[in-house]
Write a protein that holds these residues in place. Structure first.
Motif, PDB file in Angstrom:
ATOM      1  N   GLU A 205       0.834  -1.197   0.000  1.00  0.00           N
ATOM      2  CA  GLU A 205       0.000   0.000   0.000  1.00  0.00           C
ATOM      3  C   GLU A 205       0.870   1.248   0.000  1.00  0.00           C
ATOM      4  O   GLU A 205       1.662   1.471   0.916  1.00  0.00           O
ATOM      5  N   TRP A 206       0.712   2.046  -1.049  1.00  0.00           N
ATOM      6  CA  TRP A 206       1.394   3.338  -1.199  1.00  0.00           C
ATOM      7  C   TRP A 206       0.344   4.303  -1.724  1.00  0.00           C
ATOM      8  O   TRP A 206       0.425   4.789  -2.829  1.00  0.00           O
ATOM      9  N   HIS A 248       5.572  12.323  -2.260  1.00  0.00           N
ATOM     10  CA  HIS A 248       6.159  11.076  -1.772  1.00  0.00           C
ATOM     11  C   HIS A 248       7.251  10.591  -2.721  1.00  0.00           C
ATOM     12  O   HIS A 248       7.178  10.800  -3.941  1.00  0.00           O
ATOM     13  N   LEU A 250       9.799   6.959  -3.462  1.00  0.00           N
ATOM     14  CA  LEU A 250       9.989   5.537  -3.178  1.00  0.00           C
ATOM     15  C   LEU A 250      11.486   5.276  -3.068  1.00  0.00           C
ATOM     16  O   LEU A 250      12.251   5.581  -3.983  1.00  0.00           O
ATOM     17  N   ASP A 303       8.651   4.196   1.892  1.00  0.00           N
ATOM     18  CA  ASP A 303       7.925   5.410   1.509  1.00  0.00           C
ATOM     19  C   ASP A 303       8.581   6.573   2.228  1.00  0.00           C
ATOM     20  O   ASP A 303       8.704   6.573   3.460  1.00  0.00           O
ATOM     21  N   LEU A 312       7.845  -0.242   3.724  1.00  0.00           N
ATOM     22  CA  LEU A 312       6.674  -0.880   3.131  1.00  0.00           C
ATOM     23  C   LEU A 312       6.808  -2.400   3.129  1.00  0.00           C
ATOM     24  O   LEU A 312       5.866  -3.121   3.473  1.00  0.00           O
TER      25      LEU A 312
END
Length: 331
Positions: A205-206, A248, A250, A303, A312
């Motif tokens: 989930e992002w 955001h 990654l 994240d 994550l």
């Protein structure tokens, strides 16, 4: 604040006018005096003066699981908390609330801009930054609205999010305008969680996306100081919703079989496609790799928001070792 500035009032009709003023929050209020002025040619003459007792009403709390409702005609919508998480930093933390705003209008509209303030269990108040899409909202459509604030480290317990419709210059605020007040404030109870990391890299989930590593390979040629990695990342929408770019990033952390960590930051839209699929390739270089005849690597995705990180998920993969004599040998 009149809903229609400068509107005429028909004989026998009524209208509502909201009066807003800034006062120090530490100043006690015993009475309030209002004076209405009527424009006569070029001068303003007193039309009505009255005094009323000043009372400070506590903010109404919305029941758990119930939405904050925007009742303004042309902006009607419900905002429901999706989740609240905490990004843990070294010197401070970030409280981060995701709300889903659903329009109840019958035509395409600019959603009401929302403003929020976080309140800790001990009563301290922290102004929240709002991340909200500026595009028009279709009937029945949803948009993601984010509130976040940097707070002192280690605050625990239940939090409150005081939420209202943003005002600017006596009117409902429009995108890009400075907020000068808040209308219709109510408080949501929120319980920040610290998400646990997954033991795999599938369907992470992002929000508003779901991330999966569909392929991860690493190869080492005998006697080479470099390991070549190819990581295929697939990003999908979790649901049909409009969301603004919240900034955001990654972060990929690769740990080799020697225990060394290597880090790479991926920017959405540049290094990875959102949504979409893209393969990221890069090399790890170390003279010690010349001595290896196999091994593994561990891949962790994080994240990153405003410099703080949440893990994550993580997963390990075997290296493909290619011997000079037999390039098909795998370890």
């Amino acid at each position: 604040m009149a809903e229609d500035q400068g509107a005429l009032i028909a004989p026998g009709a009524t209208t509502e006018v909201y009066v807003m003023a800034r006062i120090p929050y530490t100043k006690p209020i015993r009475s309030l005096r209002f004076e209405l002025l009527a424009q006569e040619e070029k001068a303003a003459a007193s039309f009505l003066t009255f005094t009323t007792s000043g009372t400070m009403h506590s903010i109404q709390t919305v029941e758990n699981g119930q939405p904050y409702s925007v009742q303004t005609v042309g902006k009607r919508a419900d905002a429901l908390e999706r989740r609240t998480i905490m990004y843990e930093g070294i010197d401070s933390d970030i409280i981060y609330s995701e709300l889903t705003l659903a329009s109840h209008e019958q035509r395409r509209v600019q959603a009401a801009l929302l403003k929020g303030y976080f309140q800790s269990a001990d009563g301290q108040i922290y102004e929240a930054d709002t991340i909200q899409p500026e595009v028009l909202l279709q009937p029945g459509a949803k948009q993601s609205v984010v509130f976040w604030a940097r707070v002192p480290k280690g605050i625990t317990g239940e939090w409150g999010l005081a939420l209202g419709t943003a005002l600017s210059g006596g009117k409902l605020a429009e995108p890009g305008q400075e907020v000068s007040g808040v209308l219709g404030v109510k408080k949501l109870r929120v319980n920040p969680v610290r998400p646990s990391a997954s033991s795999s890299l599938a369907q992470l989930e992002w929000y508003p996306y779901s991330i999966s590593v569909t392929k991860a390979s690493g190869s080492l040629q005998e006697g080479s100081p470099s390991i070549l990695l190819n990581i295929t990342i697939d990003v999908k929408w979790m649901e049909s919703i409009t969301a603004a770019d919240a900034g955001h990033k990654l972060v990929m952390v690769v740990k080799d079989s020697l225990g060394q960590a290597h880090e790479r930051t991926l920017v959405p839209g540049t290094d990875i496609q959102v949504p979409g699929t893209r393969t990221v390739s890069f090399e790890l270089t170390d003279e010690q790799y010349k001595k290896l005849r196999g091994g593994w690597f561990n891949l962790t995705l994080l994240d990153e928001f405003q410099g703080e990180r949440i893990t994550l998920g993580s997963q390990s993969y075997n290296l493909t070792f290619r011997s000079i004599q037999d390039p098909n040998v795998e370890w």
